[in-house]
Design a protein around this motif. Structure first.
Motif, PDB file in Angstrom:
ATOM      1  N   THR A   8      42.726  31.181  -1.259  1.00  0.00           N
ATOM      2  CA  THR A   8      42.341  30.579  -2.461  1.00  0.00           C
ATOM      3  C   THR A   8      43.209  30.471  -3.299  1.00  0.00           C
ATOM      4  O   THR A   8      44.497  31.958  -3.340  1.00  0.00           O
ATOM      5  CB  THR A   8      41.504  30.723  -3.191  1.00  0.00           C
ATOM      6  OG1 THR A   8      40.481  31.040  -2.641  1.00  0.00           O
ATOM      7  CG2 THR A   8      40.994  30.050  -4.878  1.00  0.00           C
ATOM      8  N   LYS A  12      44.264  27.207  -8.144  1.00  0.00           N
ATOM      9  CA  LYS A  12      42.179  26.632  -7.877  1.00  0.00           C
ATOM     10  C   LYS A  12      41.924  27.782  -8.147  1.00  0.00           C
ATOM     11  O   LYS A  12      40.475  27.687  -8.858  1.00  0.00           O
ATOM     12  CB  LYS A  12      42.393  26.349  -6.123  1.00  0.00           C
ATOM     13  CG  LYS A  12      42.811  25.398  -5.617  1.00  0.00           C
ATOM     14  CD  LYS A  12      42.082  24.209  -5.877  1.00  0.00           C
ATOM     15  CE  LYS A  12      42.957  22.970  -5.697  1.00  0.00           C
ATOM     16  NZ  LYS A  12      42.541  21.745  -5.732  1.00  0.00           N
ATOM     17  N   ARG A  16      38.837  27.334 -11.001  1.00  0.00           N
ATOM     18  CA  ARG A  16      38.247  27.891 -11.314  1.00  0.00           C
ATOM     19  C   ARG A  16      37.521  28.539 -12.714  1.00  0.00           C
ATOM     20  O   ARG A  16      36.156  29.023 -13.660  1.00  0.00           O
ATOM     21  CB  ARG A  16      37.629  29.217 -10.248  1.00  0.00           C
ATOM     22  CG  ARG A  16      35.822  29.637  -9.921  1.00  0.00           C
ATOM     23  CD  ARG A  16      36.296  30.051  -8.733  1.00  0.00           C
ATOM     24  NE  ARG A  16      37.074  31.121  -8.616  1.00  0.00           N
ATOM     25  CZ  ARG A  16      37.822  31.934  -8.021  1.00  0.00           C
ATOM     26  NH1 ARG A  16      38.411  31.047  -7.033  1.00  0.00           N
ATOM     27  NH2 ARG A  16      38.635  33.291  -8.001  1.00  0.00           N
TER      28      ARG A  16
END
Length: 60
Positions: A8, A12, A16
């Motif tokens: 990841t 990103k 989140r």
């Protein structure tokens, strides 16, 4: 067992985690009735919005 195919990215991961910093809902005191209401929303107790009668008051 499910294993992620790619790592990841930091961007990103930040997207989140940004939901963790969400603030609570804002309320303002209505000038006429003194009740708390959301900004830019109809006051449900009086039925007024921006000085005009929009709907029937709920207190009937």
């Amino acid at each position: 067992m499910a294993v992620p195919k790619r790592k990841t990215t930091p961007m990103k991961r930040g997207f989140r985690r940004s939901a963790d910093a969400l603030k609570g809902a804002a309320y303002v005191e209505d000038k006429d009735s003194g009740e708390l209401r959301r900004p830019h929303h109809v006051d449900l107790k009086s039925g007024m919005y921006r000085g005009r009668q929009i709907m029937e008051p709920k207190g009937n």
